[in-house]
Every structure is written in C-alpha cells, then in structure tokens.
Design a protein around this motif. Structure first.
Motif, PDB file in Angstrom:
ATOM      1  N   ALA B  18      -9.498   5.854   2.684  1.00 55.88           N
ATOM      2  CA  ALA B  18      -9.851   7.268   2.471  1.00 55.88           C
ATOM      3  C   ALA B  18     -10.606   7.801   3.679  1.00 55.88           C
ATOM      4  N   VAL B  19     -11.524   6.975   4.207  1.00 57.50           N
ATOM      5  CA  VAL B  19     -12.303   7.394   5.373  1.00 57.50           C
ATOM      6  C   VAL B  19     -11.405   7.515   6.605  1.00 57.50           C
ATOM      7  N   ARG B  20     -10.487   6.557   6.762  1.00 58.32           N
ATOM      8  CA  ARG B  20      -9.576   6.611   7.916  1.00 58.32           C
ATOM      9  C   ARG B  20      -8.683   7.841   7.866  1.00 58.32           C
ATOM     10  N   LEU B  21      -8.173   8.152   6.687  1.00 57.85           N
ATOM     11  CA  LEU B  21      -7.297   9.313   6.547  1.00 57.85           C
ATOM     12  C   LEU B  21      -8.063  10.599   6.828  1.00 57.85           C
ATOM     13  N   ASP B  22      -9.346  10.595   6.518  1.00 58.46           N
ATOM     14  CA  ASP B  22     -10.176  11.771   6.762  1.00 58.46           C
ATOM     15  C   ASP B  22     -10.485  11.923   8.254  1.00 58.46           C
ATOM     16  N   ARG B  23     -10.493  10.811   8.979  1.00 59.35           N
ATOM     17  CA  ARG B  23     -10.797  10.817  10.412  1.00 59.35           C
ATOM     18  C   ARG B  23      -9.749  11.601  11.189  1.00 59.35           C
ATOM     19  N   GLY B  24      -8.505  11.538  10.717  1.00 57.94           N
ATOM     20  CA  GLY B  24      -7.435  12.243  11.403  1.00 57.94           C
ATOM     21  C   GLY B  24      -6.155  11.445  11.307  1.00 57.94           C
ATOM     22  N   GLN B  25      -5.229  11.767  12.167  1.00 54.80           N
ATOM     23  CA  GLN B  25      -3.920  11.113  12.170  1.00 54.80           C
ATOM     24  C   GLN B  25      -4.061   9.597  12.267  1.00 54.80           C
ATOM     25  N   LEU B  26      -3.353   8.876  11.404  1.00 54.75           N
ATOM     26  CA  LEU B  26      -3.351   7.410  11.497  1.00 54.75           C
ATOM     27  C   LEU B  26      -2.460   6.977  12.654  1.00 54.75           C
ATOM     28  N   SER B  27      -2.790   5.841  13.245  1.00 57.03           N
ATOM     29  CA  SER B  27      -1.879   5.300  14.258  1.00 57.03           C
ATOM     30  C   SER B  27      -0.619   4.812  13.549  1.00 57.03           C
ATOM     31  N   GLU B  28       0.441   4.568  14.301  1.00 51.26           N
ATOM     32  CA  GLU B  28       1.690   4.132  13.676  1.00 51.26           C
ATOM     33  C   GLU B  28       1.508   2.833  12.900  1.00 51.26           C
ATOM     34  N   ASP B  29       0.752   1.910  13.516  1.00 48.58           N
ATOM     35  CA  ASP B  29       0.503   0.635  12.848  1.00 48.58           C
ATOM     36  C   ASP B  29      -0.247   0.834  11.539  1.00 48.58           C
ATOM     37  N   GLU B  30      -1.272   1.695  11.611  1.00 49.70           N
ATOM     38  CA  GLU B  30      -2.081   1.951  10.412  1.00 49.70           C
ATOM     39  C   GLU B  30      -1.237   2.578   9.308  1.00 49.70           C
ATOM     40  N   ALA B  31      -0.384   3.548   9.702  1.00 50.38           N
ATOM     41  CA  ALA B  31       0.453   4.232   8.711  1.00 50.38           C
ATOM     42  C   ALA B  31       1.382   3.241   8.009  1.00 50.38           C
ATOM     43  N   ALA B  32       1.939   2.324   8.806  1.00 47.44           N
ATOM     44  CA  ALA B  32       2.842   1.318   8.227  1.00 47.44           C
ATOM     45  C   ALA B  32       2.069   0.391   7.292  1.00 47.44           C
ATOM     46  N   GLU B  33       0.865   0.013   7.734  1.00 47.56           N
ATOM     47  CA  GLU B  33       0.036  -0.885   6.925  1.00 47.56           C
ATOM     48  C   GLU B  33      -0.325  -0.216   5.589  1.00 47.56           C
ATOM     49  N   LEU B  34      -0.676   1.095   5.678  1.00 49.92           N
ATOM     50  CA  LEU B  34      -1.047   1.827   4.468  1.00 49.92           C
ATOM     51  C   LEU B  34       0.145   1.953   3.516  1.00 49.92           C
ATOM     52  N   ALA B  35       1.316   2.250   4.087  1.00 51.59           N
ATOM     53  CA  ALA B  35       2.511   2.420   3.249  1.00 51.59           C
ATOM     54  C   ALA B  35       2.783   1.148   2.450  1.00 51.59           C
ATOM     55  N   ALA B  36       2.572  -0.012   3.084  1.00 48.05           N
ATOM     56  CA  ALA B  36       2.787  -1.282   2.384  1.00 48.05           C
ATOM     57  C   ALA B  36       1.681  -1.507   1.355  1.00 48.05           C
ATOM     58  N   TRP B  37       0.464  -1.167   1.762  1.00 42.47           N
ATOM     59  CA  TRP B  37      -0.697  -1.426   0.905  1.00 42.47           C
ATOM     60  C   TRP B  37      -0.634  -0.632  -0.395  1.00 42.47           C
ATOM     61  N   GLU B  38      -0.237   0.646  -0.299  1.00 38.70           N
ATOM     62  CA  GLU B  38      -0.348   1.516  -1.481  1.00 38.70           C
ATOM     63  C   GLU B  38       0.847   1.404  -2.432  1.00 38.70           C
ATOM     64  N   GLN B  39       1.714   0.416  -2.224  1.00 38.12           N
ATOM     65  CA  GLN B  39       2.843   0.209  -3.135  1.00 38.12           C
ATOM     66  C   GLN B  39       2.380  -0.093  -4.555  1.00 38.12           C
ATOM     67  N   ASP B  40       1.311  -0.879  -4.640  1.00 36.17           N
ATOM     68  CA  ASP B  40       0.801  -1.290  -5.935  1.00 36.17           C
ATOM     69  C   ASP B  40       0.108  -0.122  -6.639  1.00 36.17           C
ATOM     70  N   PRO B  41       0.464   0.157  -7.908  1.00 40.15           N
ATOM     71  CA  PRO B  41      -0.125   1.318  -8.592  1.00 40.15           C
ATOM     72  C   PRO B  41      -1.653   1.263  -8.685  1.00 40.15           C
ATOM     73  N   GLN B  42      -2.209   0.073  -8.870  1.00 39.55           N
ATOM     74  CA  GLN B  42      -3.670  -0.041  -8.947  1.00 39.55           C
ATOM     75  C   GLN B  42      -4.301   0.428  -7.643  1.00 39.55           C
ATOM     76  N   ARG B  43      -3.706   0.015  -6.525  1.00 37.34           N
ATOM     77  CA  ARG B  43      -4.237   0.424  -5.218  1.00 37.34           C
ATOM     78  C   ARG B  43      -4.041   1.910  -5.016  1.00 37.34           C
ATOM     79  N   LEU B  44      -2.850   2.402  -5.366  1.00 33.31           N
ATOM     80  CA  LEU B  44      -2.567   3.828  -5.209  1.00 33.31           C
ATOM     81  C   LEU B  44      -3.573   4.650  -6.011  1.00 33.31           C
ATOM     82  N   GLY B  45      -3.794   4.220  -7.260  1.00 39.31           N
ATOM     83  CA  GLY B  45      -4.746   4.934  -8.112  1.00 39.31           C
ATOM     84  C   GLY B  45      -6.139   4.933  -7.500  1.00 39.31           C
TER      85      GLY B  45
END
Lengths: 194, 317
Positions: B18-45
């Motif tokens: 949440a803090v990283r997303l608030d900082r501004g644009q994610l790097s490509e690596d970060e965006a990919a990492e987040l996309a994988a991370w938030e697959q799980d509904p518990q994490r997404l929630g």
C-alpha cells in the motif's frame, strides 16, 4: 469503475464500518472457529470483485457479504453441525443494522487517528507526520531525516498497520482466544442469560 | 484473536505494498511481483483494506474542512493585475469556496485550481495539489502551507497580522497580495502589491533571516540560502496568472511551457519532436485545456497534433 475510484469508494463507504463489522463478527466468528481477520479480508476481496458503483447500501451489503463468507467457511469446515449452519442462516442483519452499533463521525475518526499517531514510536511518528501532515514525498521525507527511502517505507507501513487496526477496532480483540468450542459455550451462556 | 504468524506476515506485506503504491509508479519488477502476490483472495482483501486505510487517513486529514462551493463568483481581480475579461468566467465556473471556520484544512486536488474566501475576508487561490492549514487566532491569522503554491490577498487589519508559514520560513503581511510556493524545503515568495516581511526560524531560533519584500519582489529560500530579486511587473503578472485559470508564456521555451501546462492537464502534452523544445512561446492559455495549447503550439512551429487516449502528442509534420 476505475481502480482508484473504487479504492476511494472503499475508503468512504466500507472502511468506516469495519469496526462495527468486527464487533458483530466478534460475537460469532469464534463460534465457528474462524479468524475474524480472515473473514474481513475475504469480505474485502469479494466486495472488490463486485461492481461498487451498483452497491447502494454499502454497510448492509458488507454485513451480508461477511455472513456469506462465514457460511462458506462453515460449509467447508464440514465438521460444523446442521444446527450451526442454521444459526448462520438466521443471523439477523437488519436487526444488527438498527442496533446501537454506531459508526464514528469523521471528527471522531480524526481524533482517534491523532491519538494513535502520538503512540507510535518516535521515529515512526516523525516519518508518518512528515509524509501525511507536511505533505512531503517519500524521497523528501528520507532526505529531511537523513535516512534511506526503504527505511521510510518500513516506518510508513508500520504506522499504517497500527493506525488501520486502531481505526477498525482490529486491535481491540488482540490476544483473545478464538478456540471454537469455548466460544460456542460462551455464546450459549450469553444467549441463555438474554 | 488467533492472529497467527502467517496472517500477521500477510498484513505486513499488504501494508508495504500500500505504501509503495502510494509512493508512485511501481517499477516493472515490482508490478510483476505484486500481480503474482495479490492472486490470493486473502492477500487481495488485506491489500484493498490497507490501501483504503491509507486513503481514509488522507481524507480525514484534509477533507474535514472542505466546504461546499458557493454559486456566485466575486471579483478578486485587482486593477493592478489587468487580465482578459474571460478570466472571470473561468473563476466563476471553478466556483468560490467559503471557508468560514477559523481553523481547518483547505486542499486543491491535482489538476485543479481552487479559489477560497477565508473567514477574515481574505482570499486565497490554491494551485494544483496544494494543502493549506488555517489557524486564525484573535491576535494573529496563521496559515500553514503544507505543500504546493497559493496566492493570498489579505484583508487589511493592522492589529491582526496575517502570517503564512512555509516550512521554517514565515511570511508576514498586513494587507497585500502575494504568493508562496513550497517545494520540499525550498520556499519562493512573490509580492504583487504591498509589502511582506519574510523571516526564517533556524533550529528553533526565530528571526535568523529578516527581509522586507516590496511589490514586484521575489525571494527564493532554500535550506541554507536566501536570495531576493526584483522582477518586472509584467513577470509578476505572468506568475500570478494561474490564479485566474490562465497560464501566460512570455518567451519561455516550449519544453518549459509544456511542464507548466501539464501541471493542470488531465491529458498531458508530450513533445515527440525534441527539436521543437527550445522554441520560445508567447501566449495566454486556459489551464486544463491542453489540447488547445497543443494545437496552437503545433500551428506556430509547424508540427502536428496526434490525439491519443493517454496523451496529446506534438509531432513533426
């Protein structure tokens, strides 16, 4: 609805009711051996997937969704008795809605936020205040305190967790024992008295 | 509750995202990492919860004191700063807001200019992405510029000075018109009318810098340096124009003008042909109307405009 708009909608229409939802859950989650955090998170995930623009009564919708989550968890658990299932189905959302569960006004929420900020560890508090109250960017915050940006990130995420838990009442139930059996017993006792 | 270790870990990770997303644009690596991370509904929630919490904090800190706009626009323009009559329309359309409370926060969101009438009769116009805190006491009117830029037209009251605090720089006025811009620790003061007194607090010690600034004066204060200069009235007028919803250019380079235009544009202007960047531009444009600006610039320098969903491009013909 765009992602940013939907987040704003959550901030305005969902988050302020989380404390009431947790109080409501607090009387039930334990009975089904569920972790309230997991129910809240699953509820958020489902609300996120729904089209927020179409939800007219967000608070009621949130409670109904949480009830469905509870029901699904109970079904999945298999060991739950038919009696328990009937209990979930009978949970009276409307009754809960009109009960004395009051949502804090924005002013009260702000007071709570300020109070929580004063309890943060000194450096964490300083970072949070520069970022949120002084409007510094993360980089400016790091420069002005002479620390790295990743340290700023750590402090901010810590502050966010503490404040979020205080705002939503997630901290109030910390440390309680959610052993299912005991809670069923407690709840029965309570309903017997009432 | 059974805040098991896994659940706590999950919520801690969600807060970091949440803090990283608030900082501004994610790097490509970060965006990919987040996309994988938030697959799980518990994490997404948990992430949705953390991000809305972050926004809720902003809302509580700033929105508390936003008042409803009033329908009528009263003229704030002064004889000394003559501008096109159409400027008034822009202001009226923007709508004056009344902030009648003596204590409160006033903010202008990105891409917006917000004129506000204060409780003492003073007027303030907030530039895009500006945050102000107002604290009027019987003996003194204090305004804290938390970020951004604002122009103040101070209601005269000798017994109750009006002080704008920008970081450790204080700008004191009795009745005058001036602007203060804060960019991190850098503070810039411009005076259109009257006189202001600028002081700086160093390590809690007040008045370590003391400077009078008269009409047409400009002062730039960085962390350990302050420099004053006198500008031509025309330049002052240009730099105040945004408060009337106008952006004036008087020989600035096209590249500089685009930076300024984009501060107010929902769809930014992008210069595809870098050779045009040094060309100097003269003209008055309405803030927020980036397409109009791009058309004019393209016509003037022999380029052409390509409209895309995300941006307005100026390309070579």
């Amino acid at each position: 609805m765009k992602r940013d708009e939907q987040l704003l909608w959550f901030a305005k229409e969902v988050l302020p009711h989380e404390a009431a939802l947790r109080r409501w859950l607090g009387r039930r989650a334990g009975a089904f051996a569920c972790d309230p955090d997991e129910i809240v998170q699953e509820t958020y995930a489902r609300l996120w997937a729904a089209n927020a623009a179409l939800i007219l009564a967000p608070r009621a919708y949130m409670f109904v969704t949480a009830r469905r989550v509870l029901g699904d968890l109970a079904r999945r658990a298999r060991i739950v008795s038919i009696e328990t299932m009937a209990d979930i189905e009978a949970l009276n959302i409307v009754g809960e809605e009109s009960s004395a569960e009051r949502t804090l006004s924005a002013r009260e929420e702000l007071a709570k936020l300020m109070e929580t900020v004063t309890k943060l560890p000194p450096q964490c508090r300083k970072v949070f205040e520069l970022r949120k109250f002084e409007g510094f960017s993360q980089r400016e915050t790091a420069q002005s305190l002479g620390i790295s940006e990743s340290t700023v990130e750590k402090h901010l995420s810590k502050a966010l967790q503490v404040i979020l838990d205080a705002m939503t009442g997630a901290d109030e139930t910390d440390g309680m024992d959610w052993n299912g059996a005991r809670h069923v017993a407690k709840r029965r006792r309570r309903s017997a008295q009432g | 509750m059974s805040r098991n270790g896994d659940g706590d870990q999950l919520r801690a990770e969600a807060a970091v995202w949440a803090v990283r997303l608030d900082r501004g644009q994610l790097s490509e690596d970060e965006a990919a990492e987040l996309a994988a991370w938030e697959q799980d509904p518990q994490r997404l929630g948990a992430l949705v919860r953390a991000r809305s919490g972050w926004l809720r904090i902003n809302e509580l800190v700033s929105a508390d004191h936003q008042q409803k706009p009033t329908p009528s626009g009263f003229s704030w323009r002064r004889a000394g700063v003559g501008l096109a009559a159409s400027a008034c329309i822009v202001l009226a359309a923007g709508g004056w807001m009344l902030a009648l409370s003596n204590i409160g926060w006033i903010t202008a969101p990105e891409n917006h200019i917000r004129p506000v009438a204060l409780a003492d009769g003073s007027r303030v116009v907030l530039d895009t992405a500006t945050v102000l805190q107002v604290r009027f006491r019987p003996a003194q009117r204090d305004v804290y510029l938390r970020r951004g830029e604002a122009i103040f037209q101070v209601a005269h009251n000798r017994l109750r000075p009006f002080v704008v605090h920008a970081g450790d720089v204080d700008v004191r006025a009795v009745g005058t018109r001036f602007s203060v811009r804060r960019d991190g620790t850098n503070v810039r003061v411009l005076v259109a009318e009257g006189t202001v007194e600028v002081t700086r607090r160093n390590a809690g010690q007040r008045d370590s810098v003391h400077q009078q600034l008269a009409a047409n004066g400009a002062l730039l204060a960085s962390r350990d340096h302050a420099e004053a200069e006198t500008l031509a009235p025309r330049e002052i007028e240009r730099r105040f124009a945004w408060s009337d919803g106008l952006l004036m250019f008087d020989g600035q380079s096209l590249a500089t003008a685009i930076l300024e235009i984009n501060r107010y544009a929902e769809r930014p202007v992008v210069l595809d042909d870098p050779r045009l960047g040094d060309r100097s531009i003269v003209g008055v444009f309405k803030a927020g109307e980036s397409e109009d600006f791009a058309e004019s610039a393209a016509a003037a320098f022999g380029g052409r405009v390509i409209l895309k969903d995300s941006a307005i491009h100026i390309a070579a013909r």
